[in-house]
Design a protein around this motif. Structure first.
Motif, mmCIF file in Angstrom:
data_model
loop_
_atom_site.group_PDB
_atom_site.id
_atom_site.type_symbol
_atom_site.label_atom_id
_atom_site.label_comp_id
_atom_site.label_asym_id
_atom_site.label_seq_id
_atom_site.Cartn_x
_atom_site.Cartn_y
_atom_site.Cartn_z
ATOM 1 N N LEU A 1 6.775 13.425 113.723
ATOM 2 C CA LEU A 1 4.712 13.676 113.779
ATOM 3 C C LEU A 1 4.564 12.839 112.393
ATOM 4 O O LEU A 1 5.325 12.581 111.520
ATOM 5 C CB LEU A 1 5.320 15.462 113.420
ATOM 6 N N LEU A 2 3.154 13.419 112.665
ATOM 7 C CA LEU A 2 2.186 12.010 111.150
ATOM 8 C C LEU A 2 2.455 13.246 109.525
ATOM 9 O O LEU A 2 1.626 13.457 109.370
ATOM 10 C CB LEU A 2 0.968 11.013 111.781
ATOM 11 N N ARG B 1 2.705 6.884 115.435
ATOM 12 C CA ARG B 1 3.377 7.123 114.237
ATOM 13 C C ARG B 1 3.996 5.561 114.231
ATOM 14 O O ARG B 1 3.453 4.781 112.963
ATOM 15 C CB ARG B 1 4.645 8.424 113.827
ATOM 16 N N CYS C 1 3.322 11.051 119.744
ATOM 17 C CA CYS C 1 2.694 11.018 118.783
ATOM 18 C C CYS C 1 4.109 10.053 117.859
ATOM 19 O O CYS C 1 3.494 8.976 116.922
ATOM 20 C CB CYS C 1 3.328 12.574 118.082
ATOM 21 N N THR D 1 0.237 7.197 125.403
ATOM 22 C CA THR D 1 1.243 6.473 125.451
ATOM 23 C C THR D 1 2.087 5.073 125.451
ATOM 24 O O THR D 1 2.568 4.200 124.753
ATOM 25 C CB THR D 1 2.776 7.234 125.246
#
Length: 292
Positions: free
Chosen positions: A112-113, A178, A174, A15
């Motif tokens: 989330l994607l 994104r 995530c 991250t």
């Protein structure tokens, strides 16, 4: 315990590496609805309580570094205090508890994607995260309420709590990915899941109610667990049964749970009330977290 900490470190490192490439270094997380915020508050409160119990494992004859919570007791009988109270033993149930905790990944669907059509489904699925803690506290209260602190609630709950933290960590990864690969989300993602007509709007209201009820249930679990930990703290395999409670431990655990749950829940309610009066044109009501 070392392997789990290594896994968390890998998620946080990934991250951080991606976040450093952002310009500006800001993450955007759509704040969950009131119910989602309550689920987050209850889950974190329960995780803190179990962490305190693990840190005090020597009091129960265990070892913190081995994820060993001590000798498991379900009653005051000597033959009920023989098994080890260890988390993450090589059994399917241990990892099943952890997987259920990982549903915390779905508390922020916009991170989330995935596109907007999936959001309601993800919000419903996120409620599954409360099922095991609710079952666990009811079962242990009925079977070994007087020996709750020395029961298997702690080690089973620790497996769920690890999954809960892993899910939140994966969620941050995530969200960072994104933000890096899709810096400007499509307009369909910026609109609220409650926008629309017909069955979609009605379903969104039902989902919001379901998440609110789930959040209140998980907050109640954390408060009940704090009370039972305090009442039964000195009922261990190494001591004779003593009906007198430890008021200091009881007060400390209960105050911790109440302050965390009420504080986070109050903040969630305030933010939810603010969002009703305005819509963010550029971020869709996202929270911005500056990195570095």
């Amino acid at each position: 315990l070392g392997l789990l900490l290594l896994l968390l470190a890998i998620l946080w490192l990934a991250t951080a590496i991606i976040a450093r490439k952002l310009s500006p270094p800001v993450l955007q997380l759509s704040w969950p609805d009131f119910g989602g915020a309550l689920i987050l508050a209850g889950g974190l409160a329960l995780t803190i309580e179990i962490t305190i119990r693990l840190a005090a494992s020597s009091h129960f004859g265990g070892r913190t570094s081995a994820f060993d919570f001590g000798i498991k007791c379900s009653s005051g009988a000597a033959d009920d205090c023989v098994e080890r109270n260890a988390a993450f033993v090589p059994e399917f149930n241990s990892f099943g508890h952890c997987i259920q905790g990982c549903f915390s990944l779905l508390l922020f669907p916009s991170a989330l994607l995935l596109g907007r059509p999936f959001k309601l489904g993800l919000e419903i699925a996120s409620c599954l995260v409360i099922i095991y803690p609710l079952y666990n506290v009811v079962k242990r209260t009925v079977k070994s309420g007087d020996w709750f602190a020395a029961s298997s609630f702690a080690n089973n709950g620790a497996e769920w709590a690890v999954g809960f933290v892993l899910g939140l960590s994966a969620l941050m990864l995530c969200a960072t990915a994104r933000r890096h690969w899709r810096p400007k989300p499509p307009a369909s993602e910026l609109s609220s899941t409650t926008d629309g007509d017909g069955w979609t709007a009605k379903l969104a209201v039902l989902v919001a109610i379901l998440r609110a009820v789930s959040g209140m249930a998980l907050c109640a679990v954390s408060i009940v667990a704090a009370m039972l930990f305090g009442f039964s703290w000195n009922n261990t395999a190494a001591r004779a049964y003593d009906s007198a409670r430890d008021d200091d431990v009881l007060a400390g655990m209960l105050v911790l749970a109440l302050v965390f749950v009420l504080g986070t829940g109050g903040l969630a309610a305030y933010l939810a009330w603010q969002r009703r009066g305005k819509k963010a044109a550029n971020t869709g009501g996202d929270i911005e977290l500056e990195i570095g």
